[in-house]
Write a protein that holds these residues in place. Structure first.
Motif, PDB file in Angstrom:
ATOM      1  N   THR A 284       0.855  -1.313  -0.058  1.00 50.36           N
ATOM      2  CA  THR A 284      -0.053  -0.127   0.157  1.00 50.36           C
ATOM      3  C   THR A 284       0.913   1.152  -0.083  1.00 50.36           C
ATOM      4  OG1 THR A 284      -0.038  -0.402   2.439  1.00 50.36           O
ATOM      5  CG2 THR A 284      -1.943  -0.754   1.020  1.00 50.36           C
TER       6      THR A 284
ATOM      7  N   LYS B 125       5.586  10.024   6.775  1.00 51.69           N
ATOM      8  CA  LYS B 125       4.967   9.456   5.450  1.00 51.69           C
ATOM      9  C   LYS B 125       4.438  10.714   4.844  1.00 51.69           C
ATOM     10  CE  LYS B 125       4.185   4.748   7.104  1.00 51.69           C
ATOM     11  NZ  LYS B 125       2.907   3.830   6.961  1.00 51.69           N
TER      12      LYS B 125
ATOM     13  N   LEU C 188      -3.321   6.247  10.233  1.00 49.98           N
ATOM     14  CA  LEU C 188      -4.145   5.263  10.420  1.00 49.98           C
ATOM     15  C   LEU C 188      -3.605   4.523  11.676  1.00 49.98           C
ATOM     16  CD1 LEU C 188      -4.285   4.012   6.849  1.00 49.98           C
ATOM     17  CD2 LEU C 188      -6.156   5.296   8.169  1.00 49.98           C
TER      18      LEU C 188
ATOM     19  N   ARG D  85       3.386   9.596  16.566  1.00 50.66           N
ATOM     20  CA  ARG D  85       3.286  10.055  15.248  1.00 50.66           C
ATOM     21  C   ARG D  85       2.726  11.498  15.455  1.00 50.66           C
ATOM     22  NH1 ARG D  85       2.410   5.801  11.608  1.00 50.66           N
ATOM     23  NH2 ARG D  85       2.304   7.379   9.791  1.00 50.66           N
TER      24      ARG D  85
ATOM     25  N   CYS E  83      -2.095  -1.646   8.597  1.00 48.58           N
ATOM     26  CA  CYS E  83      -1.212  -1.531   7.254  1.00 48.58           C
ATOM     27  C   CYS E  83      -2.258  -1.754   6.157  1.00 48.58           C
ATOM     28  CB  CYS E  83      -0.344  -2.509   7.336  1.00 48.58           C
ATOM     29  SG  CYS E  83       1.135  -2.366   8.734  1.00 48.58           S
TER      30      CYS E  83
HETATM   31  C1  HEM Z   1       6.763  -7.057   8.563  1.00 43.84           C
HETATM   32  C2  HEM Z   1       5.409  -6.795   8.250  1.00 43.84           C
HETATM   33  C3  HEM Z   1       5.061  -5.454   8.899  1.00 43.84           C
HETATM   34  C4  HEM Z   1       5.145  -4.777  10.214  1.00 43.84           C
HETATM   35  C5  HEM Z   1       5.800  -5.636  11.355  1.00 43.84           C
HETATM   36  C6  HEM Z   1       4.443  -3.506  10.277  1.00 43.84           C
HETATM   37  C7  HEM Z   1       4.510  -2.766  11.347  1.00 43.84           C
HETATM   38  C8  HEM Z   1       3.496  -1.603  11.167  1.00 43.84           C
HETATM   39  C9  HEM Z   1       3.321  -0.776  12.480  1.00 43.84           C
HETATM   40  C10 HEM Z   1       4.056  -1.101  13.975  1.00 43.84           C
HETATM   41  C11 HEM Z   1       2.548   0.313  12.096  1.00 43.84           C
HETATM   42  C12 HEM Z   1       1.823   1.471  12.939  1.00 43.84           C
HETATM   43  C13 HEM Z   1       2.886   2.334  13.060  1.00 43.84           C
HETATM   44  C14 HEM Z   1       2.451   3.826  13.712  1.00 43.84           C
HETATM   45  O1  HEM Z   1       1.280   3.980  13.602  1.00 43.84           O
HETATM   46  O2  HEM Z   1       3.016   4.226  14.251  1.00 43.84           O
HETATM   47  C15 HEM Z   1       2.234   0.214  10.720  1.00 43.84           C
HETATM   48  C16 HEM Z   1       1.453   0.974   9.930  1.00 43.84           C
HETATM   49  C17 HEM Z   1       1.244   0.938   8.495  1.00 43.84           C
HETATM   50  N1  HEM Z   1       1.968  -0.162   7.517  1.00 43.84           N
HETATM   51 FE1  HEM Z   1       2.901  -1.808   8.262  1.00 43.84          FE
HETATM   52  N2  HEM Z   1       3.904  -3.290   8.882  1.00 43.84           N
HETATM   53  C18 HEM Z   1       4.335  -4.414   8.211  1.00 43.84           C
HETATM   54  C19 HEM Z   1       3.714  -4.712   6.881  1.00 43.84           C
HETATM   55  C20 HEM Z   1       3.274  -3.971   5.856  1.00 43.84           C
HETATM   56  C21 HEM Z   1       2.878  -3.899   4.715  1.00 43.84           C
HETATM   57  C22 HEM Z   1       3.193  -5.263   3.867  1.00 43.84           C
HETATM   58  C23 HEM Z   1       2.515  -2.870   4.316  1.00 43.84           C
HETATM   59  C24 HEM Z   1       1.725  -2.306   2.776  1.00 43.84           C
HETATM   60  C25 HEM Z   1       0.923  -3.281   2.433  1.00 43.84           C
HETATM   61  C26 HEM Z   1       2.319  -1.983   5.487  1.00 43.84           C
HETATM   62  C27 HEM Z   1       1.738  -0.518   5.276  1.00 43.84           C
HETATM   63  C28 HEM Z   1       1.558   0.203   6.400  1.00 43.84           C
HETATM   64  C29 HEM Z   1       0.574   1.523   6.323  1.00 43.84           C
HETATM   65  C30 HEM Z   1       0.182   1.984   5.070  1.00 43.84           C
HETATM   66  C31 HEM Z   1       0.737   1.584   7.659  1.00 43.84           C
HETATM   67  C32 HEM Z   1      -0.381   2.795   7.918  1.00 43.84           C
HETATM   68  C33 HEM Z   1      -0.499   3.502   9.133  1.00 43.84           C
HETATM   69  C34 HEM Z   1       0.065   5.118   9.163  1.00 43.84           C
HETATM   70  O3  HEM Z   1       1.149   5.016   8.554  1.00 43.84           O
HETATM   71  O4  HEM Z   1      -0.608   6.001   9.562  1.00 43.84           O
HETATM   72  N3  HEM Z   1       2.881  -2.386   6.276  1.00 43.84           N
HETATM   73  N4  HEM Z   1       2.819  -0.988  10.303  1.00 43.84           N
END
Ligand code: HEM
Ligand code: SF4
Lengths: 551, 171
Positions: free
Chosen positions: A87, A167, A207, A250, A462
């Motif tokens: 994404t 981001k 998010l 954040r 995510c």
């Molecule tokens: C190893 C796999 C992954 C881990 C450990 C992980 C971990 C995280 C964590 C901890 C957050 C919350 C962060 C925050 O709000 O401070 C997050 C948000 C996010 N992650 Fe992941 N993620 C993983 C894989 C992915 C993948 C595959 C994608 C895309 C398909 C992705 C896209 C996003 C997005 C778009 C957010 C949105 C929240 C935001 O930025 O407000 N992540 N991820």
């Protein structure tokens, strides 16, 4: 398209060598996993449930044919023959071996690609409209500004240890396809009263466990001033963002706790002191970047093409694909062709090595070697002659890439969930596959129309569930997966955060629950209404009733 | 354990005291935390030895605006390398407030952050390793990269200005 010059290339090569040394130190046992962690994270290497994962940056979602072909090669040589588009317009490999990652990075560097800043508490890959430079509705191609942001944010010495990841997303069109309102900074291009083009700046969207729609901090910032303004926001965030609790770190929390007016005051005060400094970008420099993204050599064509019309009337499957996956181009006689990575029952966003190579070939033959990755986990051939669409579709169809479901109920965003992710509380991919199968019938999907289902395997979101028209969040209740449904989310220019419908559903119940929502919508929709429009008109209650009855 | 400045290991010539600690003799060189400096400013400025201030995360370097030319050194504490506030303090002190004395990074100062610190105006690094090792780390860190995108006050030429020069030369 922007081509790296010797400076850009040198930087990536130096970084690649640096990481090779670091991996060597780790494999030799000179540094512990603990000490290695921040180093690998700075290079997009995560430790997942089963293996290391490598996340490769696709700046602003734009790829050249040779780059996509190389991504396919990397899937074959270093992974199990596939990759996963995310994404954030990036690609992830789920099975690389640590000792081979430096070689994979070297192979990436050969096509000017890397994994820099795809993780860590720094400014991440800047995302934008996947139709940039092609969309009929855009004010201006946003990519020159994205490229300038890429350079400004790459190894920014002051902003590499922020409170949390950061981001930025940019849209050059009033129809926001980049979800800019759910980013730490969202930039929306528009014109001011004087007729100049610049950006509305929004901050504090996001998010995760506390979702927010971004708030406008400035209605208009001119292009020359954009970078100093970004620096001012980041400095305020770096100095004043919370660091005591990672879930409150954040910028959205800072904006929420202090209020947008207070943050605006701090940013404006900071900006006043740096706006005339060296980050001011002059018109000549901007022009230089605009030139690098100049439109390809389009032919002058009539908009209608007889063969194209004939194929549509003769081949119903092709006509269906055109109806859902082909979008109007700004250049007469051309079209934007979306390549669905959501085959019915498939894994959203996965592409095999040969599929990547095929799309690369097609882009070379039919789309000026230009390919895009979308935040909805699909690919795009942005500049295809209408006369070539049938040939393109025929090739895609043979490779299981011709599914006619863009924006439909089976075009699901899903995070990796418990199949890969160490943080997951539930599986998300298998659920997306079951929903996809339930609604597989194309006529039915078309009848339902635009309906965005988004699934996350835990509260980190995510999979964007907060902004799904129907969002699904996988949770764990005493060792059993269950799924919470939210309704009314939207990532577009009318962004909103979905509301929780009520108690969660078991894995066995959830697909039926989704179907009952869709049936209700079909029953009560007015002509021309999408699911989200009906929801906005009637509210939660009618949907709640079909989910829970009197419960 | 070793302080590296200007491509050499230097002696520790400063005594750092915390909020409550007893002050050393008046002719010793002294570093106090910002909060204490603000409280005891006049008596501290009246001492005979050199005076420095330590900034901790959350402090405002702007509080030193009136006294910068009385300070020979400012130390910026990085309690954990992940706390990046000190980078902003460095740039504000150097680029905005024009501080010209020694700017020393203390605390969790590691090899992989030194280049960034240098780019933000730091010129001294208090490392937790011994002399020669510390010096080699700083040397290696400072020459690891040779391309810089961001203009900061560190005097390095950015990729952008090199490009402009090249374009001008071609014209
Ligand atoms: C190893 C796999 C992954 C881990 C450990 C992980 C971990 C995280 C964590 C901890 C957050 C919350 C962060 C925050 O709000 O401070 C997050 C948000 C996010 N992650 Fe992941 N993620 C993983 C894989 C992915 C993948 C595959 C994608 C895309 C398909 C992705 C896209 C996003 C997005 C778009 C957010 C949105 C929240 C935001 O930025 O407000 N992540 N991820
Ligand atoms: S939402 Fe949760 S389960 Fe899904 S990828 Fe993100 S962290 Fe993992």
């Amino acid at each position: 398209m922007y081509r790296y010059d010797d400076f850009d290339r040198q930087l990536v090569h130096e970084r690649t060598e640096q990481f090779r040394e670091q991996v060597k130190r780790r494999l030799a046992g000179d540094i512990t996993e603990e000490q290695f962690r921040p180093l690998r994270l700075m290079n997009g290497v995560y430790l997942q449930l089963h293996a290391y994962m490598l996340r490769v940056a696709v700046p602003y979602g734009t790829l050249r044919a040779d780059q996509l072909r190389q991504l396919g090669m990397i899937a074959r040589v270093y992974d199990k023959g596939y990759g996963h588009f995310t994404t954030r317009q990036n690609i992830q490999y789920n099975w690389p071996k640590l000792d081979e990652i430096p070689d994979a990075l070297l192979d990436l560097a050969k096509v000017e690609m890397h994994a820099i800043q795809t993780s860590g508490n720094c400014i991440r890959n800047t995302t934008t409209d996947q139709y940039a430079g092609a969309a009929a509705d855009e004010i201006e191609d946003p990519r020159p500004y994205c490229e300038l942001i890429r350079q400004w944010s790459t190894f920014h010495p002051e902003f590499t240890y922020l409170p949390r990841k950061f981001k930025i997303a940019v849209t050059g069109s009033p129809n926001d396809r980049a979800a800019v309102k759910v980013h730490d900074i969202g930039l929306r291009m528009h014109q001011n009263d004087a007729g100049e083009t610049g950006f509305e700046v929004m901050v504090g969207g996001g998010l995760g466990r506390t979702p927010f729609v971004g708030k406008t901090i400035r209605d208009f910032i001119g292009k020359n001033d954009l970078f100093s303004y970004l620096e001012a926001i980041l400095r305020v965030y770096n100095r004043f963002g919370r660091r005591d609790n990672k879930y409150k770190a954040r910028i959205k929390i800072l904006v929420h706790e202090e209020g947008i007016d207070k943050i605006r005051e701090l940013v404006e005060e900071e900006w006043a002191q740096i706006k005339d400094g060296s980050l001011r970008v002059d018109d000549a420099e901007i022009a230089h970047y605009i030139e690098q993204f100049a439109p390809p050599a389009f032919e002058a064509l009539f908009d209608d093409d007889a063969d194209f019309e004939r194929h549509k009337s003769e081949n119903r499957r092709f006509a269906n694909w055109v109806r859902s996956n082909v979008i109007e181009h700004k250049q007469s006689g051309y079209a934007i062709a979306n390549v669905s990575l959501k085959p019915i029952g498939g894994i959203p966003g996965d592409a095999t090595d040969t599929q990547m190579e095929l799309v690369a070939d097609l882009s070379e033959k039919y789309s000026f070697g230009d390919v895009r990755v979308t935040h909805e986990q699909n690919l795009v051939l942005p500049h295809v002659k209408k006369a070539d669409l049938f040939a393109v579709w025929s090739e895609l169809d043979k490779a299981n890439l011709g599914t006619a479901n863009l924006g439909y109920v089976t075009d699901i965003i899903s995070c990796p969930g418990l199949d890969y992710c160490a943080l997951a509380t539930a599986r998300s991919i298998p659920l997306s596959q079951r929903i996809s199968e339930r609604f597989g019938d194309l006529d039915r999907q078309h009848d339902i129309g635009e309906l965005k289902i988004k699934i996350s395997g835990c509260i980190n979101a995510c999979g964007h569930h907060h902004v799904g028209h129907i969002g699904i969040l996988g949770l764990d209740k005493r060792g059993k997966e269950f799924y919470q449904i939210t309704l009314g989310g939207d990532a577009s220019q009318d962004a909103s955060i979905g509301k929780i419908a009520g108690a969660g559903f078991s894995e066995a119940e959830v697909v039926d629950a989704i179907e009952s929502l869709v049936t209700k919508y079909i029953d009560i929709r007015e002509s021309g209404e999408r699911f989200i429009d009906t929801y906005r008109r009637v509210g939660m209650d009618p949907f709640k009733e079909v989910l829970y009855g009197d419960r | 354990m070793a302080i590296v400045k200007n491509d050499s290991v230097i002696e520790q010539e400063w005594i750092t005291v915390d909020a409550e600690g007893d002050l050393p003799a008046s002719d010793e060189n002294l570093i106090v935390p910002l909060a204490r400096f603000k409280e005891e400013r006049d008596s501290l400025l009246g001492r005979n030895g050199g005076l420095g201030v330590q900034l901790n995360p959350g402090d405002a370097p702007e509080d030193l605006a009136d006294d910068l030319d009385r300070l020979s050194i400012i130390t910026v504490n990085f309690p954990a390398y992940t706390d990046g506030r000190g980078y902003s303090y460095g740039r504000v002190l150097r680029e905005r407030m024009g501080f010209t004395g020694e700017l020393r990074a203390v605390g969790d100062v590691l090899r992989d952050q030194i280049l960034y610190m240098h780019r933000c105006g730091f010129d001294a690094y208090d490392l937790k390793v011994e002399g020669e090792v510390a010096l080699n780390k700083v040397r290696a860190a400072l020459k690891e990269m040779s391309v810089y995108y961001q203009p900061t006050g560190d005097g390095r030429v950015t990729a952008q200005s090199l490009r402009e020069r090249r374009r001008a030369a071609l014209q």
